[in-house]
Design an enzyme around this catalytic site. Structure first.
Site, PDB file in Angstrom:
ATOM      1  N   ASP A 160     -56.042 -24.491 -32.292  1.00  0.00           N
ATOM      2  CA  ASP A 160     -55.361 -23.514 -32.044  1.00  0.00           C
ATOM      3  C   ASP A 160     -55.804 -21.969 -32.040  1.00  0.00           C
ATOM      4  O   ASP A 160     -56.996 -22.004 -31.851  1.00  0.00           O
ATOM      5  CB  ASP A 160     -54.168 -23.425 -33.417  1.00  0.00           C
ATOM      6  CG  ASP A 160     -54.806 -22.983 -34.566  1.00  0.00           C
ATOM      7  OD1 ASP A 160     -55.911 -22.756 -34.887  1.00  0.00           O
ATOM      8  OD2 ASP A 160     -54.130 -23.047 -35.786  1.00  0.00           O
ATOM      9  N   HIS A 161     -54.920 -21.050 -32.202  1.00  0.00           N
ATOM     10  CA  HIS A 161     -55.509 -19.677 -31.899  1.00  0.00           C
ATOM     11  C   HIS A 161     -56.578 -19.347 -32.905  1.00  0.00           C
ATOM     12  O   HIS A 161     -57.548 -18.436 -32.542  1.00  0.00           O
ATOM     13  CB  HIS A 161     -54.395 -18.707 -32.147  1.00  0.00           C
ATOM     14  CG  HIS A 161     -53.653 -18.919 -33.381  1.00  0.00           C
ATOM     15  ND1 HIS A 161     -52.430 -19.808 -33.451  1.00  0.00           N
ATOM     16  CD2 HIS A 161     -53.671 -18.082 -34.404  1.00  0.00           C
ATOM     17  CE1 HIS A 161     -52.296 -19.693 -34.718  1.00  0.00           C
ATOM     18  NE2 HIS A 161     -52.740 -18.799 -35.137  1.00  0.00           N
TER      19      HIS A 161
ATOM     20  N   CYS B 256     -58.942 -25.450 -36.570  1.00  0.00           N
ATOM     21  CA  CYS B 256     -57.770 -24.524 -36.833  1.00  0.00           C
ATOM     22  C   CYS B 256     -58.349 -23.775 -37.935  1.00  0.00           C
ATOM     23  O   CYS B 256     -59.329 -23.667 -38.416  1.00  0.00           O
ATOM     24  CB  CYS B 256     -56.492 -25.179 -37.167  1.00  0.00           C
ATOM     25  SG  CYS B 256     -56.231 -26.060 -38.634  1.00  0.00           S
ATOM     26  N   GLY B 257     -57.451 -22.795 -38.487  1.00  0.00           N
ATOM     27  CA  GLY B 257     -57.801 -21.879 -39.710  1.00  0.00           C
ATOM     28  C   GLY B 257     -58.354 -22.668 -40.848  1.00  0.00           C
ATOM     29  O   GLY B 257     -59.595 -22.278 -41.215  1.00  0.00           O
TER      30      GLY B 257
ATOM     31  N   ARG C 271     -69.362 -52.031 -47.797  1.00  0.00           N
ATOM     32  CA  ARG C 271     -68.364 -51.892 -48.516  1.00  0.00           C
ATOM     33  C   ARG C 271     -67.299 -50.798 -48.181  1.00  0.00           C
ATOM     34  O   ARG C 271     -66.093 -51.023 -48.498  1.00  0.00           O
ATOM     35  CB  ARG C 271     -68.864 -51.547 -50.079  1.00  0.00           C
ATOM     36  CG  ARG C 271     -69.398 -50.080 -50.059  1.00  0.00           C
ATOM     37  CD  ARG C 271     -69.972 -50.023 -51.499  1.00  0.00           C
ATOM     38  NE  ARG C 271     -70.241 -48.569 -51.649  1.00  0.00           N
ATOM     39  CZ  ARG C 271     -71.541 -47.872 -51.389  1.00  0.00           C
ATOM     40  NH1 ARG C 271     -72.464 -48.569 -50.840  1.00  0.00           N
ATOM     41  NH2 ARG C 271     -71.524 -46.729 -51.682  1.00  0.00           N
TER      42      ARG C 271
ATOM     43  N   HIS D 253     -69.220 -42.917 -44.590  1.00  0.00           N
ATOM     44  CA  HIS D 253     -68.366 -43.788 -45.561  1.00  0.00           C
ATOM     45  C   HIS D 253     -66.898 -43.942 -45.113  1.00  0.00           C
ATOM     46  O   HIS D 253     -66.315 -45.015 -45.370  1.00  0.00           O
ATOM     47  CB  HIS D 253     -68.248 -42.857 -46.973  1.00  0.00           C
ATOM     48  CG  HIS D 253     -69.586 -42.830 -47.732  1.00  0.00           C
ATOM     49  ND1 HIS D 253     -69.620 -42.498 -49.106  1.00  0.00           N
ATOM     50  CD2 HIS D 253     -70.705 -43.317 -47.258  1.00  0.00           C
ATOM     51  CE1 HIS D 253     -70.814 -42.412 -49.460  1.00  0.00           C
ATOM     52  NE2 HIS D 253     -71.647 -43.155 -48.424  1.00  0.00           N
TER      53      HIS D 253
ATOM     54  N   ARG E 138     -61.651 -20.692 -40.331  1.00  0.00           N
ATOM     55  CA  ARG E 138     -61.617 -19.344 -41.217  1.00  0.00           C
ATOM     56  C   ARG E 138     -62.587 -19.387 -42.617  1.00  0.00           C
ATOM     57  O   ARG E 138     -62.722 -18.414 -43.370  1.00  0.00           O
ATOM     58  CB  ARG E 138     -60.231 -19.168 -41.957  1.00  0.00           C
ATOM     59  CG  ARG E 138     -59.329 -18.506 -40.458  1.00  0.00           C
ATOM     60  CD  ARG E 138     -57.917 -18.062 -41.020  1.00  0.00           C
ATOM     61  NE  ARG E 138     -57.341 -17.623 -39.812  1.00  0.00           N
ATOM     62  CZ  ARG E 138     -55.976 -17.965 -39.412  1.00  0.00           C
ATOM     63  NH1 ARG E 138     -55.306 -18.900 -40.379  1.00  0.00           N
ATOM     64  NH2 ARG E 138     -55.264 -17.486 -38.456  1.00  0.00           N
TER      65      ARG E 138
END
Length: 144
Positions: free
Chosen positions: A8-9, A65-66, A132, A98, A109
């Protein structure tokens, strides 16, 4: 190896740095993200990346994204996706070893661009341990 990337932005600058890095290493990159800093809805860019990975058009996906929460939540709605939210290399290693994550979600961010590029490198070069861990992964999808 084919990689699909979406953002996104908040992740535009990160995406361009990651694409540059990936292409310098010989990866083929499909850009499903916005190329702008104008506000957009992240889900519009997540679904195409998740679909590429689900349909084996791409080996892995990268979403930015942020906070990376929204992109991870959206991607994980897809049955064959295991999207891991990572904020450092150690978490990135574990999400591959894992959880056999097939999409890396990066919080722009809360990380620096150099950290993000390092996480991409670690993500693409860390193998799933199986054993596992496979038993646990097999229990993730819900039966419909």
């Amino acid at each position: 190896m084919n990689i699909s990337i979406g953002n996104d932005h908040a992740g535009t600058e990160y995406k361009f740095a990651i694409i540059s890095y990936l292409e310098s290493k010989g990866y083929t990159v499909t850009n499903h993200g916005t190329d702008s800093n104008s506000s957009v809805d992240y889900a519009d860019f997540v679904h195409p990346v998740a679909e590429d990975v689900e349909k084996n058009k791409s080996n892995f996906g990268i979403l930015i994204c942020g906070s990376a929460n929204g992109v991870a939540m959206t991607a994980n709605k897809h049955q064959k996706i295991r999207a891991g939210l990572c904020w450092n290399k150690e978490i990135t290693v574990l999400t591959r070893q894992h959880n056999n994550a097939n999409i890396l979600c990066i919080p722009a961010r809360f990380t620096a661009i150099i950290q993000a590029v390092d996480m991409v490198d670690v993500f693409l070069n860390t193998a799933f341990e199986g054993g596992r861990h496979q038993n646990r992964i097999d229990k993730i999808p819900l039966s419909c």
